[in-house]
Write a protein that holds these residues in place. Structure first.
Motif, mmCIF file in Angstrom:
data_model
loop_
_atom_site.group_PDB
_atom_site.id
_atom_site.type_symbol
_atom_site.label_atom_id
_atom_site.label_comp_id
_atom_site.label_asym_id
_atom_site.label_seq_id
_atom_site.Cartn_x
_atom_site.Cartn_y
_atom_site.Cartn_z
ATOM 1 N N GLU A 120 37.488 -80.100 37.338
ATOM 2 C CA GLU A 120 37.769 -78.860 36.076
ATOM 3 C C GLU A 120 36.480 -78.331 35.973
ATOM 4 O OE1 GLU A 120 39.258 -76.570 33.370
ATOM 5 O OE2 GLU A 120 40.288 -77.739 34.940
ATOM 6 N N ALA A 121 35.146 -79.188 35.661
ATOM 7 C CA ALA A 121 34.054 -78.702 35.442
ATOM 8 C C ALA A 121 33.761 -77.689 36.831
ATOM 9 C CB ALA A 121 32.983 -79.844 35.541
ATOM 10 N N GLN A 122 34.116 -78.071 37.811
ATOM 11 C CA GLN A 122 33.785 -77.045 38.961
ATOM 12 C C GLN A 122 34.453 -75.747 38.691
ATOM 13 O OE1 GLN A 122 35.149 -76.793 42.686
ATOM 14 N NE2 GLN A 122 33.292 -76.457 43.670
ATOM 15 N N LYS A 123 35.736 -75.739 38.306
ATOM 16 C CA LYS A 123 36.508 -74.808 38.471
ATOM 17 C C LYS A 123 35.915 -73.767 36.972
ATOM 18 C CE LYS A 123 40.816 -76.628 39.889
ATOM 19 N NZ LYS A 123 42.415 -76.983 39.552
ATOM 20 N N GLN A 144 22.782 -69.226 34.208
ATOM 21 C CA GLN A 144 22.774 -70.466 33.659
ATOM 22 C C GLN A 144 24.147 -70.680 32.863
ATOM 23 O OE1 GLN A 144 20.867 -72.821 33.631
ATOM 24 N NE2 GLN A 144 21.271 -74.166 31.652
ATOM 25 N N SER A 145 25.094 -69.617 32.759
ATOM 26 C CA SER A 145 26.251 -69.786 32.169
ATOM 27 C C SER A 145 27.190 -70.698 33.112
ATOM 28 C CB SER A 145 27.123 -68.210 31.870
ATOM 29 O OG SER A 145 27.050 -67.731 33.382
ATOM 30 N N SER A 146 27.010 -70.694 34.378
ATOM 31 C CA SER A 146 27.604 -71.618 35.292
ATOM 32 C C SER A 146 27.540 -72.998 34.901
ATOM 33 C CB SER A 146 27.490 -70.976 36.697
ATOM 34 O OG SER A 146 28.384 -71.939 37.516
ATOM 35 N N HIS A 147 26.310 -73.175 35.035
ATOM 36 C CA HIS A 147 25.749 -74.637 34.618
ATOM 37 C C HIS A 147 26.340 -75.101 33.339
ATOM 38 C CE1 HIS A 147 23.318 -78.336 34.811
ATOM 39 N NE2 HIS A 147 22.710 -77.952 33.665
ATOM 40 N N ALA A 148 26.052 -74.184 32.244
ATOM 41 C CA ALA A 148 26.409 -74.619 31.101
ATOM 42 C C ALA A 148 28.096 -74.868 30.904
ATOM 43 C CB ALA A 148 26.164 -73.230 29.986
ATOM 44 N N ALA A 149 28.911 -74.195 31.603
ATOM 45 C CA ALA A 149 30.329 -74.384 31.637
ATOM 46 C C ALA A 149 30.474 -75.725 32.269
ATOM 47 C CB ALA A 149 30.958 -73.391 32.332
ATOM 48 N N ALA A 150 29.942 -76.132 33.397
ATOM 49 C CA ALA A 150 30.074 -77.391 34.050
ATOM 50 C C ALA A 150 29.560 -78.766 33.078
ATOM 51 C CB ALA A 150 29.195 -77.606 35.360
ATOM 52 N N VAL A 151 28.506 -78.244 32.356
ATOM 53 C CA VAL A 151 27.789 -79.580 31.387
ATOM 54 C C VAL A 151 28.893 -79.606 30.259
ATOM 55 C CG1 VAL A 151 26.095 -79.783 29.588
ATOM 56 C CG2 VAL A 151 25.479 -79.013 32.166
ATOM 57 N N GLY A 189 23.988 -75.534 40.967
ATOM 58 C CA GLY A 189 23.882 -75.080 42.075
ATOM 59 C C GLY A 189 22.773 -74.310 42.440
ATOM 60 N N HIS A 190 22.691 -73.408 43.472
ATOM 61 C CA HIS A 190 21.545 -72.946 43.991
ATOM 62 C C HIS A 190 21.815 -71.624 44.779
ATOM 63 C CE1 HIS A 190 22.281 -74.637 47.729
ATOM 64 N NE2 HIS A 190 22.472 -76.001 46.978
ATOM 65 N N VAL A 234 28.173 -73.982 43.686
ATOM 66 C CA VAL A 234 28.640 -74.523 42.490
ATOM 67 C C VAL A 234 28.961 -75.789 42.727
ATOM 68 C CG1 VAL A 234 30.261 -74.341 40.707
ATOM 69 C CG2 VAL A 234 29.193 -72.238 41.792
ATOM 70 N N GLU A 235 28.180 -77.005 42.367
ATOM 71 C CA GLU A 235 28.203 -78.357 42.518
ATOM 72 C C GLU A 235 28.191 -79.251 41.581
ATOM 73 O OE1 GLU A 235 25.017 -79.539 45.186
ATOM 74 O OE2 GLU A 235 24.555 -77.302 45.329
ATOM 75 N N PRO A 236 29.049 -79.350 40.565
ATOM 76 C CA PRO A 236 28.686 -80.256 39.589
ATOM 77 C C PRO A 236 29.052 -81.851 40.002
ATOM 78 C CG PRO A 236 30.856 -79.116 39.189
ATOM 79 C CD PRO A 236 30.284 -78.584 40.569
ATOM 80 N N GLY A 237 28.853 -82.813 39.558
ATOM 81 C CA GLY A 237 28.955 -84.084 39.791
ATOM 82 C C GLY A 237 29.006 -85.008 38.874
#
Length: 441
Positions: A293-296, A309-316, A351-352, A384-387
């Protein structure tokens, strides 16, 4: 498929328009030694390759838009039959001019003699102080001599700047030809992951799965792997850059595979985590659902005009809320995020940039302010790679609860390569399944 000479020329023209009356010097990559006198396969410096397409060591490219005759100059190794018998053919001075579009080419031995001619008319010197200290000193000595004599000529560089500030902005936006190469790199990467999903089973060793993946890379025409493949069973997945790949795969454990192919210098980068025995345990499934869900949510944030940063913030946010719901964190959600209490479980960025380099050139922060981030633009490619990683040795953040043993040893990451389009995004690696129902068997 590939970058045409015309595209390389267009890149050089765009770069020289940015440096104006300056002179830029780019050095090729060196040969890297594996051990004693055995060298790794040569891999050209990405900035050098981006502007020239030239794939030999011991070369220097000079860009001098102010020069009346020669704006693109190459210094290369001359033809040498004895050396070529041992280590491969060279383009040579004439071949490099003919094939790579330089206005003039010289032997690399002529660099010290010829270089001042292209420096003295420029107002700035663009050069990246890299790891080759000897060459750094060569360039700095030329620069210092020109500074010392500038008052008598009235011309010459008075500032030293890094060309990466220009080049890396250019490299962030992929051309149609680059996108074709990226699609091929990601397609090969995806095919290898699909085979790994089918092939992996209890009793095999991590290196056997690695061998299958990398065999398929080469079979499909890739140069090889984009980075050392991570094939991590069980608690090994809690080591972010695990590359030992020597353990035996066990039933009731997860297998994390982070692997990508390199195709004509462009790179794929995919991670999938799945149950080795075919079924998630309850704890594995719960954590996997949070990461998915974090990745989506993070992928949904990859839109033109949105902050990087919005992508990272969503995952966090998703991961922190999930850990809070499980009792692995406690407190107020916003305070946990602000205090980065999630970091013992999710300690890296989401991500990067991706392209010629796996961690590709590009700007992330545009200022010191907290919200001064680059915005996504059409043509960018980002991973895009949360974990979530719950190491057997995890230490909770200050004021946070101890971690029950039944959570320990689980590491999960899900990674896709995402292209920013004019209207949204495209997941280039969508062919590799990641839903639980697709991964279980």
């Amino acid at each position: 498929m590939g970058i045409t000479p015309q595209e390389y020329q267009q890149r050089r023209q765009a770069f020289m328009a940015e440096i104006g009356q300056g002179t830029a010097i780019l050095r090729s990559a060196p040969h890297a030694v594996m051990h004693n006198d055995v060298e790794y396969n040569f891999r050209q410096d990405s900035d050098f390759y981006y502007l020239t397409g030239f794939n030999e060591p011991n070369a220097v490219a000079v860009f001098a838009p102010h020069h009346p005759e020669h704006q693109f100059i190459l210094f290369v190794q001359p033809k040498d039959l004895a050396q070529e018998i041992w280590v491969g053919y060279r383009a040579g001075v004439e071949g490099a001019k003919e094939k790579f579009g330089a206005d003039i080419t010289y032997s690399i031995q002529e660099l010290d003699e010829k270089l001042p001619e292209y420096l003295k008319g420029g107002d700035r010197l663009f050069y990246h102080l890299g790891r080759d200290e000897k060459f750094n000193q060569t360039i700095l000595q030329h620069y210092q001599r020109l500074l010392a004599t500038r008052s008598k000529r009235g011309t010459g560089p008075t500032a030293l700047e890094d060309p990466g500030q220009i080049l890396h902005q250019m490299r962030m936006v992929k051309s149609p030809a680059e996108l074709d190469l990226m699609r091929r790199a990601t397609a090969i990467s995806a095919k290898a992951h699909l085979w790994a999903l089918e092939y992996a089973r209890p009793g095999l060793y991590e290196y056997q799965v690695q061998a299958e993946i990398e065999h398929l890379f080469r079979l499909e025409g890739a140069a090889g792997f984009a980075y050392p493949s991570i094939v991590a069973g069980g608690a090994n997945a809690c080591i972010l850059h695990y590359v030992e790949n020597s353990a035996q795969l066990q039933d009731n454990e997860l297998l994390l595979i982070d692997a990508g192919a390199c195709y004509d210098y462009y790179n794929g980068d995919i991670t999938r985590t799945f149950p080795i025995g075919g079924r998630f345990t309850p704890q594995q499934k719960t954590l996997y659902e949070i990461v998915l869900e974090a990745q989506k949510q993070a992928i949904a944030a990859v839109q033109p005009g949105h902050s990087y940063q919005s992508s990272h913030a969503a995952a966090v946010r998703v991961i922190t809320q999930g850990l809070l719901d499980l009792g692995l964190l406690r407190g107020d959600l916003e305070e946990l995020i602000e205090g980065e209490k999630y970091k013992p479980f999710f300690m890296h960025g989401t991500g990067h940039w991706l392209g010629l380099d796996v961690h590709d050139a590009g700007i992330y922060k545009i200022g010191p302010e907290k919200d001064a981030w680059t915005n996504f633009a059409a043509g960018n490619i980002v991973t895009v790679e949360p974990g979530i990683y719950i190491s057997p040795y995890i230490e909770p953040a200050e004021g946070q609860p101890e971690i029950p043993d039944h959570w320990k040893g689980i590491g999960i990451r899900i990674e896709d390569d995402v292209l920013v389009t004019e209207t949204g995004h495209e997941v280039l690696t969508a062919a590799v399944p990641k839903e639980i129902k697709e991964l279980e068997r």
